[in-house]
Scaffold this motif. Structure first.
Motif, PDB file in Angstrom:
ATOM      1  N   PRO A  19       0.826  -1.211   0.000  1.00 40.37           N
ATOM      2  CA  PRO A  19       0.000   0.000   0.000  1.00 40.37           C
ATOM      3  C   PRO A  19       0.858   1.258   0.000  1.00 40.37           C
ATOM      4  N   ARG A  20       0.343   2.304  -0.653  1.00 42.00           N
ATOM      5  CA  ARG A  20       1.075   3.568  -0.678  1.00 42.00           C
ATOM      6  C   ARG A  20       1.004   4.274   0.672  1.00 42.00           C
ATOM      7  N   GLN A  21      -0.103   4.107   1.364  1.00 41.39           N
ATOM      8  CA  GLN A  21      -0.295   4.799   2.621  1.00 41.39           C
ATOM      9  C   GLN A  21      -0.256   3.830   3.786  1.00 41.39           C
ATOM     10  N   SER A  22       0.171   4.326   4.927  1.00 43.11           N
ATOM     11  CA  SER A  22       0.197   3.500   6.121  1.00 43.11           C
ATOM     12  C   SER A  22      -1.221   3.216   6.585  1.00 43.11           C
ATOM     13  N   SER A  23      -1.364   2.158   7.353  1.00 40.36           N
ATOM     14  CA  SER A  23      -2.664   1.826   7.938  1.00 40.36           C
ATOM     15  C   SER A  23      -3.125   2.934   8.864  1.00 40.36           C
ATOM     16  N   ARG A  24      -4.449   3.056   8.996  1.00 37.42           N
ATOM     17  CA  ARG A  24      -4.991   4.024   9.955  1.00 37.42           C
ATOM     18  C   ARG A  24      -4.724   3.584  11.388  1.00 37.42           C
ATOM     19  N   LEU A  25      -4.320   2.317  11.571  1.00 39.10           N
ATOM     20  CA  LEU A  25      -4.061   1.786  12.905  1.00 39.10           C
ATOM     21  C   LEU A  25      -2.562   1.677  13.153  1.00 39.10           C
ATOM     22  N   PRO A  26      -2.020   2.357  14.149  1.00 38.84           N
ATOM     23  CA  PRO A  26      -0.609   2.168  14.489  1.00 38.84           C
ATOM     24  C   PRO A  26      -0.348   0.704  14.833  1.00 38.84           C
ATOM     25  N   GLY A  27       0.778   0.177  14.367  1.00 34.40           N
ATOM     26  CA  GLY A  27       1.110  -1.209  14.658  1.00 34.40           C
ATOM     27  C   GLY A  27       0.583  -2.190  13.638  1.00 34.40           C
ATOM     28  N   VAL A  28       0.106  -1.706  12.468  1.00 36.44           N
ATOM     29  CA  VAL A  28      -0.405  -2.578  11.410  1.00 36.44           C
ATOM     30  C   VAL A  28       0.346  -2.285  10.118  1.00 36.44           C
ATOM     31  N   THR A  29       0.878  -3.321   9.461  1.00 29.84           N
ATOM     32  CA  THR A  29       1.466  -3.198   8.133  1.00 29.84           C
ATOM     33  C   THR A  29       0.926  -4.323   7.269  1.00 29.84           C
ATOM     34  N   MET A  30       0.883  -4.093   5.951  1.00 29.87           N
ATOM     35  CA  MET A  30       0.326  -5.073   5.033  1.00 29.87           C
ATOM     36  C   MET A  30       1.178  -5.174   3.776  1.00 29.87           C
ATOM     37  N   ALA A  31       1.120  -6.351   3.135  1.00 30.13           N
ATOM     38  CA  ALA A  31       1.752  -6.561   1.832  1.00 30.13           C
ATOM     39  C   ALA A  31       1.017  -7.690   1.128  1.00 30.13           C
ATOM     40  N   GLY A  32       0.946  -7.609  -0.196  1.00 27.74           N
ATOM     41  CA  GLY A  32       0.289  -8.644  -0.988  1.00 27.74           C
ATOM     42  C   GLY A  32       1.310  -9.492  -1.722  1.00 27.74           C
ATOM     43  N   PHE A  33       1.082 -10.805  -1.733  1.00 32.81           N
ATOM     44  CA  PHE A  33       1.996 -11.739  -2.384  1.00 32.81           C
ATOM     45  C   PHE A  33       1.231 -12.559  -3.420  1.00 32.81           C
ATOM     46  N   ARG A  99       0.685  -7.784   9.315  1.00 32.65           N
ATOM     47  CA  ARG A  99       1.439  -7.869  10.560  1.00 32.65           C
ATOM     48  C   ARG A  99       0.786  -6.954  11.592  1.00 32.65           C
ATOM     49  N   LEU A 100       0.442  -7.550  12.735  1.00 35.31           N
ATOM     50  CA  LEU A 100      -0.214  -6.824  13.816  1.00 35.31           C
ATOM     51  C   LEU A 100       0.709  -6.811  15.030  1.00 35.31           C
ATOM     52  N   SER A 101       0.950  -5.646  15.586  1.00 31.75           N
ATOM     53  CA  SER A 101       1.650  -5.648  16.863  1.00 31.75           C
ATOM     54  C   SER A 101       0.805  -6.442  17.850  1.00 31.75           C
ATOM     55  N   PRO A 102       1.406  -7.065  18.853  1.00 35.33           N
ATOM     56  CA  PRO A 102       0.605  -7.826  19.824  1.00 35.33           C
ATOM     57  C   PRO A 102      -0.493  -6.995  20.476  1.00 35.33           C
ATOM     58  N   VAL A 103      -0.288  -5.683  20.603  1.00 37.37           N
ATOM     59  CA  VAL A 103      -1.314  -4.821  21.186  1.00 37.37           C
ATOM     60  C   VAL A 103      -2.541  -4.780  20.285  1.00 37.37           C
ATOM     61  N   VAL A 104      -2.350  -4.616  18.969  1.00 36.47           N
ATOM     62  CA  VAL A 104      -3.463  -4.589  18.021  1.00 36.47           C
ATOM     63  C   VAL A 104      -4.073  -5.977  17.870  1.00 36.47           C
ATOM     64  N   LEU A 155     -10.082  -4.190   9.882  1.00 36.38           N
ATOM     65  CA  LEU A 155      -9.283  -4.178  11.103  1.00 36.38           C
ATOM     66  C   LEU A 155      -9.731  -3.057  12.038  1.00 36.38           C
ATOM     67  N   ALA A 156      -9.975  -1.881  11.472  1.00 35.39           N
ATOM     68  CA  ALA A 156     -10.404  -0.751  12.291  1.00 35.39           C
ATOM     69  C   ALA A 156     -11.758  -1.028  12.939  1.00 35.39           C
ATOM     70  N   GLN A 157     -12.648  -1.672  12.200  1.00 36.97           N
ATOM     71  CA  GLN A 157     -13.969  -2.000  12.742  1.00 36.97           C
ATOM     72  C   GLN A 157     -13.868  -2.969  13.911  1.00 36.97           C
ATOM     73  N   ARG A 158     -13.030  -3.983  13.762  1.00 34.25           N
ATOM     74  CA  ARG A 158     -12.870  -4.954  14.842  1.00 34.25           C
ATOM     75  C   ARG A 158     -12.227  -4.293  16.068  1.00 34.25           C
ATOM     76  N   CYS A 159     -11.256  -3.424  15.842  1.00 36.93           N
ATOM     77  CA  CYS A 159     -10.609  -2.756  16.977  1.00 36.93           C
ATOM     78  C   CYS A 159     -11.581  -1.840  17.711  1.00 36.93           C
ATOM     79  N   ALA A 160     -12.440  -1.157  16.950  1.00 35.91           N
ATOM     80  CA  ALA A 160     -13.383  -0.228  17.564  1.00 35.91           C
ATOM     81  C   ALA A 160     -14.383  -0.947  18.452  1.00 35.91           C
ATOM     82  N   ALA A 161     -14.684  -2.200  18.114  1.00 41.12           N
ATOM     83  CA  ALA A 161     -15.701  -2.946  18.861  1.00 41.12           C
ATOM     84  C   ALA A 161     -15.118  -3.831  19.948  1.00 41.12           C
ATOM     85  N   ALA A 162     -13.802  -3.846  20.094  1.00 39.57           N
ATOM     86  CA  ALA A 162     -13.163  -4.796  21.005  1.00 39.57           C
ATOM     87  C   ALA A 162     -12.597  -4.104  22.228  1.00 39.57           C
TER      88      ALA A 162
END
Length: 285
Positions: A19-33, A99-104, A155-162
């Motif tokens: 992705p060109r932009q970072s996730s809206r959630l700190p501690g989250v990174t993504m890549a497609g293979f 990749r999720l930090s253990p906190v996320v 991911l943001a939806q799940r975090c908001a509800a958890a």
């Protein structure tokens, strides 16, 4: 979106999209293979201080976990998981890795995330039927940009509800990350006004690994990418807080089964500069 192709000496391993932009959630990174058809049947996974989701669609991956159990589909890798994956069978696939930090991860995956240290489970063991819906949704989207955006929203939806981890535990994790795993656990506890035992108990119960193990994983991650970047082992050891080069050698052997001289050739490290921004950026786990 950034993209490229991951090379190995004997051919092309994967197409990679980022992705060109970072996730809206700190501690989250993504890549497609995307599979190129020559993924080796035995592949070493390098330990990382994060919980990793392998969301497989458009094909299948089957592997044997360390206990010999056959797993198929999408997977969750706990912090520090590193094994030679044997019995790997691949049918041309697309896979979005998160990749999720253990906190996320605590918020996204629920309390089960605390049981993932050094383990691998199928995604449906944690999410049930939602794992099927998730991968079907990704398969139906037309581009990697759409998949990254949809996954970030999910991911943001799940975090908001958890429920979240205790703020003190999240703070301790952040301090470890920014300090590259080199701070003393006693000092962290003192700054919190906690005993070392209380920090260990809260940290382990919510993040699934002890503060000492978390710090070692973070320190190892920086050190091994320093080696990949061509830094001399002695310099990496000194800059990374290791007592000496032998200490670094023991950690690399313990986590990967390879020496500092040979670990740099591992496929999952060789593609990290493209997929995750290592070693050229300052991105953190």
């Amino acid at each position: 979106m950034r993209s490229g192709v991951a090379h190995r000496g004997d051919g092309l391993l994967w197409d990679i999209a980022c992705p060109r932009q970072s996730s809206r959630l700190p501690g989250v990174t993504m890549a497609g293979f995307g599979d190129r058809g020559i993924t080796p049947p035995q592949l070493r996974l390098i330990p990382h201080p994060a919980v990793t989701l392998l969301l497989v669609f458009g094909g299948t991956i089957t592997l044997a976990d360390p206990a010999g159990r056959q797993c198929r589909g999408s997977f969750v890798l706990g912090p520090g998981f590193g094994e030679v994956v044997r019995g790997l069978r691949v049918e041309a696939f697309d896979c979005l890795q998160v990749r999720l930090s253990p906190v996320v991860a605590h918020a996204v995956l629920g309390p089960g995330a605390a049981d993932l240290d050094h383990s691998i489970v199928t995604l449906d063991e944690l999410l049930g039927r939602e794992s099927i819906r998730l991968c079907e949704q990704l398969d139906g989207l037309p581009s990697w940009s759409d998949r990254f955006a949809w996954t970030d929203a999910w991911l943001a939806q799940r975090c908001a509800a958890a429920s979240r981890v205790h703020p003190e535990v999240a703070w301790a994790w952040h301090r470890m990350v920014t300090g590259r795993g080199m701070g003393r656990i006693e000092q962290l506890a003192a700054e919190l006004g906690w005993s070392r035992k209380r920090l260990w108990s809260r940290f382990h119960s919510q993040l699934g690994l002890s503060p000492k193990r978390a710090a070692k994983l973070i320190r190892f991650d920086h050190a091994v990418h320093g080696l990949v970047a061509g830094r001399p082992p002695a310099a990496v050891a000194a800059e990374g807080g290791y007592t000496d080069q032998s200490h670094l050698h023991r950690d690399v052997m313990a986590y990967t089964g390879s020496t500092p001289a040979t670990v740099i050739n591992e496929p999952f490290l060789a593609v990290d500069d493209l997929a995750w921004g290592w070693p050229s950026s300052s991105r953190r786990p």
